[in-house]
Design a protein around this motif. Structure first.
Motif, mmCIF file in Angstrom:
data_model
loop_
_atom_site.group_PDB
_atom_site.id
_atom_site.type_symbol
_atom_site.label_atom_id
_atom_site.label_comp_id
_atom_site.label_asym_id
_atom_site.label_seq_id
_atom_site.Cartn_x
_atom_site.Cartn_y
_atom_site.Cartn_z
ATOM 1 N N ARG A 108 0.806 -1.217 0.000
ATOM 2 C CA ARG A 108 0.000 0.000 0.000
ATOM 3 C C ARG A 108 0.846 1.276 0.000
ATOM 4 N NH1 ARG A 108 -2.437 0.538 4.886
ATOM 5 N NH2 ARG A 108 -3.838 2.074 3.968
ATOM 6 N N THR A 109 2.117 1.152 0.303
ATOM 7 C CA THR A 109 2.938 2.351 0.455
ATOM 8 C C THR A 109 3.454 2.865 -0.888
ATOM 9 O OG1 THR A 109 4.881 0.979 0.928
ATOM 10 C CG2 THR A 109 3.627 1.798 2.812
ATOM 11 N N ILE A 110 3.806 4.131 -0.897
ATOM 12 C CA ILE A 110 4.233 4.823 -2.117
ATOM 13 C C ILE A 110 5.578 4.277 -2.594
ATOM 14 C CG2 ILE A 110 5.421 6.703 -0.907
ATOM 15 C CD1 ILE A 110 3.181 7.178 -3.984
ATOM 16 N N PHE A 306 1.538 10.915 -0.549
ATOM 17 C CA PHE A 306 1.437 9.914 0.510
ATOM 18 C C PHE A 306 1.005 10.573 1.812
ATOM 19 C CE2 PHE A 306 5.790 11.429 0.060
ATOM 20 C CZ PHE A 306 6.110 11.866 1.336
ATOM 21 N N ASP A 307 0.429 9.748 2.709
ATOM 22 C CA ASP A 307 0.019 10.261 4.016
ATOM 23 C C ASP A 307 1.141 10.055 5.030
ATOM 24 O OD1 ASP A 307 -0.084 7.599 4.810
ATOM 25 O OD2 ASP A 307 -2.267 7.486 4.845
ATOM 26 N N SER A 308 0.863 10.270 6.311
ATOM 27 C CA SER A 308 1.926 10.217 7.323
ATOM 28 C C SER A 308 2.439 8.801 7.564
ATOM 29 C CB SER A 308 1.420 10.808 8.642
ATOM 30 O OG SER A 308 0.433 9.992 9.229
ATOM 31 N N GLU A 309 1.729 7.784 7.067
ATOM 32 C CA GLU A 309 2.222 6.410 7.145
ATOM 33 C C GLU A 309 3.016 6.025 5.900
ATOM 34 O OE1 GLU A 309 -0.625 3.644 9.714
ATOM 35 O OE2 GLU A 309 -1.556 4.215 7.813
ATOM 36 N N GLY A 310 3.027 6.935 4.901
ATOM 37 C CA GLY A 310 3.674 6.608 3.640
ATOM 38 C C GLY A 310 2.765 5.884 2.674
#
Length: 461
Positions: A108-110, A306-310
């Motif tokens: 799910r991460t960038i 991306f959000d703060s979780e990447g």
């Protein structure tokens, strides 16, 4: 001067990650934020205030033995970081377990945000923008003496200009292989003008603009806009309480969307503090209400990959033709609620245009430009809201009460100014009564909310 994150700082973050794993962390996320901001104010043509602030912070999200803790420090010297990390791991191991605390799944991460400039939000001109140039730019915005001479039917009391430019950087790595970065600049100019009419009543108006690139910042109309807004408020009328069509200006329309976004947030849903609980997949609002997540739109103010979780932001609807398509669910809330994760928020929401007369063309993807003029003509009569003065909404029920100011709408045209009125109702009901949404989004705003129109809104004097 720039505060871009350099290779040495990245290596330091990696060293912190390795040290945390060595000390017994089962997983860890390291976030480094750096920001440099310059601001100055000009009052009535003279420099009034100058400030510069720089901030740098390293944050550790530590997962150890099924437990979790967050720690932050702004002293990036290894002699201080090493014992800080050791104590952080020791502290986490003393906490109560929380099995829902995990890093996001790597799928799910960038994956395409390593350089930081992928969205084209960084302007190299920031580094060469000297204090002298900054002051010259702000002083050139002043029209105080010229506006005093041109005043008719009122006197000019004050003109306050605020100039701000900033460089923001965000770098994230985690023990699952995530590495991502965003670097952006911002340039903003605003002006507030206060006038006094012949009866001694004072009115204020504002104008502003912002851009990620200095060369794209349009400032010529700021003073004119601020003065026009102030003068337009002279001699307000008092309207009777009743039900009116309401048009809300694009400058302030986010006030009505923000509670909806908050109600879609996972924390609100998990705590049963949301009026949109159990709404996913359901037709809740007007078919004319479509809200897109355009967080990753390149070159645009407020864009994020991306959000703060990447986790990578999608480009997909949040609300489509009134149906709630998805919540904002981070990894932790996903585990708590037993539902699939999405992203933690909507960094750049965009309400799509809607006008009944163009609905057929909208279906075919050929929406005409919908201006404020079009919306006013559709409503014919009502109240044009240009400002909110306090009030609140209940996050559980969606009931709201807001003080407003603006103008009468008479036969599709803006009429006399109106002040001292309050709108009340329920947010679900309000958005079911959406009449139109324009295509007059302001590019300088993070939330792309156009002028909006609603029918049968309760106003009280």
């Amino acid at each position: 001067m720039t505060w871009k994150i350099d290779e040495e700082e990245k290596l330091l973050c990696r060293k912190c990650l390795d040290k945390a794993l060595e000390q017994g962390a089962s997983a860890i996320r390291i976030t480094l934020n750096k920001c440099l901001m310059n601001e100055l104010a000009v009052l009535n043509g003279y420099l009034d205030k100058v400030s510069q602030s720089g901030d740098r912070a390293l944050t550790l999200n530590v997962f150890a033995d099924g437990k979790y803790g967050t720690f932050s420090i702004n002293r990036l010297d290894w002699k201080e970081l090493e014992p800080f990390i050791v104590k952080a791991i020791e502290t986490v191991k003393m906490l109560a377990p929380d099995e829902c605390r995990k890093l996001p799944d790597p799928s799910r991460t960038i994956k395409n945000a390593v350089r930081g400039d992928e969205l084209g939000l960084y302007d190299p001109a920031f580094s060469d923008f000297t204090p002298e140039k900054r002051l010259e730019t702000a002083l050139n915005l002043s029209s105080f003496e010229k506006m005093k001479e041109a005043a008719h039917g009122y006197s000019l009391i004050s003109e306050e200009i605020v100039w701000c430019d900033s460089n923001y950087n965000n770098y994230i790595i985690d023990s699952n292989g995530l590495e991502c970065m965003q670097t952006e600049t911002a340039f903003e100019a605003s002006m507030e003008i206060t006038i006094q009419d012949e009866d001694g009543c004072k009115y204020s108006g504002y104008g502003w603009n912002a851009s990620t690139h200095l060369a794209d910042l349009e400032t010529a109309s700021i003073a004119e806009t601020a003065l026009r807004r102030a003068v337009a408020q002279i001699h307000p009328v008092q309207l009777e309480s009743g039900s009116y069509n309401m048009v809300v200006e694009n400058e302030v329309a986010a006030k009505l969307l923000n509670p909806v976004l908050a109600a879609l947030n996972g924390y609100s849903l998990q705590q049963q503090n949301s009026f949109l609980t159990d709404s996913e997949g359901k037709q809740i609002f007007s078919e004319g209400f479509t809200l897109m997540d355009v967080s990753a739109e390149a070159g645009k103010n407020g864009a994020r990959l991306f959000d703060s979780e990447g986790v990578a932001y999608p480009s997909s609807p949040v609300i489509e033709k009134g149906k709630v398509c998805r919540y904002f669910i981070n990894t932790y809330i996903s585990g708590k609620m037993g539902i699939l994760p999405t992203v933690e928020d909507c960094a750049r929401p965009k309400i799509m245009p809607y006008l009944p007369a163009t609905a057929e063309k909208a279906e075919k993807g050929s929406v005409e430009n919908i201006s404020l003029k079009d919306i006013l003509e559709l409503c014919k009569n009502g109240i044009f809201v240009t400002g909110f003065n306090g009030g609140n909404s209940d996050p559980v029920t969606g009931d709201f009460s807001y003080g407003v100011e603006g103008f009468k709408i008479e036969e599709g045209r803006i009429g006399a100014p109106v002040r001292g009125m309050v709108i009340t109702g329920n947010l679900i009901t309000l958005w079911k009564q959406l009449l139109a949404a324009g295509s007059d989004w302001r590019p300088c705003m993070n939330k792309q909310i156009p002028s909006l129109a609603f029918k049968d809104v309760d106003f009280s004097a």
